[in-house]
Design a protein around this motif. Structure first.
Motif, short mmCIF file in Angstrom:
data_model
loop_
_atom_site.label_atom_id
_atom_site.label_comp_id
_atom_site.label_asym_id
_atom_site.label_seq_id
_atom_site.Cartn_x
_atom_site.Cartn_y
_atom_site.Cartn_z
N ARG A 54 0.86 -1.18 0.00
CA ARG A 54 0.00 0.00 0.00
C ARG A 54 0.90 1.23 0.00
O ARG A 54 1.90 1.26 0.71
N GLY A 55 0.53 2.24 -0.80
CA GLY A 55 1.35 3.44 -0.85
C GLY A 55 0.73 4.59 -0.11
O GLY A 55 -0.05 4.40 0.84
N TYR A 56 1.07 5.80 -0.55
CA TYR A 56 0.75 6.99 0.24
C TYR A 56 -0.14 7.99 -0.48
O TYR A 56 -0.29 9.13 -0.01
N GLY A 57 -0.73 7.57 -1.61
CA GLY A 57 -1.71 8.44 -2.28
C GLY A 57 -1.10 9.75 -2.74
O GLY A 57 -0.01 9.80 -3.29
N GLY A 58 -1.85 10.85 -2.52
CA GLY A 58 -1.40 12.16 -3.00
C GLY A 58 -1.57 12.24 -4.51
O GLY A 58 -2.07 11.32 -5.16
N GLU A 59 -1.13 13.38 -5.06
CA GLU A 59 -1.26 13.57 -6.51
C GLU A 59 -0.47 12.53 -7.30
O GLU A 59 -0.84 12.13 -8.39
N THR A 60 0.65 12.11 -6.73
CA THR A 60 1.50 11.15 -7.45
C THR A 60 1.14 9.70 -7.13
O THR A 60 1.74 8.79 -7.69
N GLN A 61 0.17 9.50 -6.21
CA GLN A 61 -0.21 8.14 -5.79
C GLN A 61 1.03 7.32 -5.44
O GLN A 61 1.18 6.17 -5.87
N HIS A 62 1.89 7.94 -4.67
CA HIS A 62 3.21 7.36 -4.43
C HIS A 62 3.14 5.95 -3.84
O HIS A 62 2.57 5.74 -2.78
#
Ligand SMILES: Cc1cc2nc3c(=O)[nH]c(=O)nc-3n(C[C@H](O)[C@H](O)[C@H](O)COP(=O)(O)O)c2cc1C
Length: 353
Positions: A54-62
């Protein structure tokens, strides 16, 4: 000055290790194959992939897009010849008898070039989304769990069939055949005292996060601890290299990445760190675009000098690299930095698995 092994931390998740809108790409087998083949051609000693659920979302969907580590390394094992390959396993997600056999399979595909990174698990959300580790207490005994886990792996590989009664696992004449071609190396990236103790007791290498003084300190503590178990264990430091023809150009690359930082993904990443209860990760990392990974920024000559300094002023065993633009940057590193390095001319000091 000692020889430094070189490893490449291949981008198994989107955007690698930089949380910035100006550095975005998806992970794929073909991208990781290109990078690993380049690393192999420049004489890198190993390629290493993380496990991320699972990542960290945000604009980059990191890091919301990630391939699976063992499968990726199995594919790379089939298309490479000399480079060692490490896959990561998040031990709360899968039984050690299954992992033992997955490892034996990649050991076979790679002709004995495969090793395992043990991830005890620190980011609760990666596991609670699957209904796992919903009870926070796991974080307090995760390295006891990892110890039993690795003891079972080793017994299965060495004996081929195992009966075992432990605190966390029970095996009843459990088979693991064929056996691997060699003792499969175990690595870990524990930063806490307990994590370091785990690698000292059961691992071959530990990855550390920090600048020269921290790396040096953890390396010495690890080696002293390993000595008490009558073992030799190596330390690998992790660095992101941002290089260019001149120092000013390299700084400009960093400036562009920082200006376009994805703040919301950085904040989500910082929040996940806060769930690491014993503080190992939280202490080691700062919330930045480089995800707390120390950087070496500068001209090719500056980068080479900093690596040689690391080889002269510490007794670490190697460096694991990430880059902003892996394909272009590893090519520039191989062509312009590696020929300048004195540390790669020293005799290699191998640590047996
Ligand atoms: C080089 C490196 C690789 C790592 N790989 C992973 C990984 O694949 N998955 C993961 O969840 N954590 C990973 N981690 C986090 C470590 O497993 C470890 O939990 C963290 O460094 C904190 O240390 P501690 O567990 O002793 O507190 C990595 C850390 C480093 C420095």
């Amino acid at each position: 000055m000692s020889y430094l092994d070189f490893g490449i931390f291949i981008p198994i998740a989107n955007n690698g290790w930089i949380i910035s809108k100006s550095s975005q790409y998806m992970p794929s087998f073909s991208l990781n194959k290109e990078i690993t083949l380049k690393a192999e051609s420049y004489g890198f000693d190993f390629a290493f992939s993380m496990v991320k659920w699972r990542g960290y979302g945000g604009e980059t969907q990191h890091w919301d897009y990630a391939l699976e580590s063992f499968n990726l390394m199995a594919g790379l094992a089939a298309v490479t010849n000399t480079i060692d390959l490490y896959a990561s396993i998040a031990i709360p997600t899968i039984h050690p008898a299954v992992v033992a056999k997955m490892a034996v399979t990649i050991d076979d595909i790679s002709n004995g070039r495969f090793g395992i990174n043990i991830v005890s698990g620190w980011n609760k959300l990666e596991y609670s989304q699957m209904g796992l580790l919903t009870d926070d207490s796991y974080l307090s005994y995760r390295y006891e769990y990892a110890t039993e886990y690795v003891q079972i792996l080793k017994m299965l590989w060495q004996q081929g069939r195992v009966t075992y009664r432990g605190r966390f696992f029970e095996l009843d004449d459990c088979l693991c055949q064929p056996r691997p071609s060699r003792d499969i190396p175990i690595v870990c990236a524990g930063q806490s005292d307990r994590g370091i103790q785990f690698t000292a007791e059961l691992g071959n290498y530990n990855f550390v996060l920090g600048e020269l003084a921290t790396v040096s300190d953890i390396n010495l503590r690890l080696k002293q601890k390993a000595h008490t178990y009558n073992r030799t264990v190596g330390t690998y430091a992790l660095f992101t290299v941002v290089a260019a023809a001149t120092d000013a150009e390299a700084e400009a690359r960093v400036g562009d990445l920082a200006e376009n930082a994805d703040i919301s993904a950085i904040q989500a990443w910082g929040g996940a760190l806060a769930t690491d209860r014993d503080g190992g990760m939280a202490k080691a990392m700062q919330a930045e675009i480089f995800m707390g990974i120390p950087t070496i920024i500068g001209s090719y000559a500056t980068v080479a000098a900093k690596l040689d300094q690391l080889a002269s002023e510490t007794t670490i065993d190697g460096v694991l690299f990430t880059f902003p633009n892996f394909v272009e940057d590893i090519t520039a590193f191989g062509e312009f930095v590696m020929p300048l390095l004195h540390c790669r001319q020293q005799p290699k000091n191998a640590i047996a698995a």
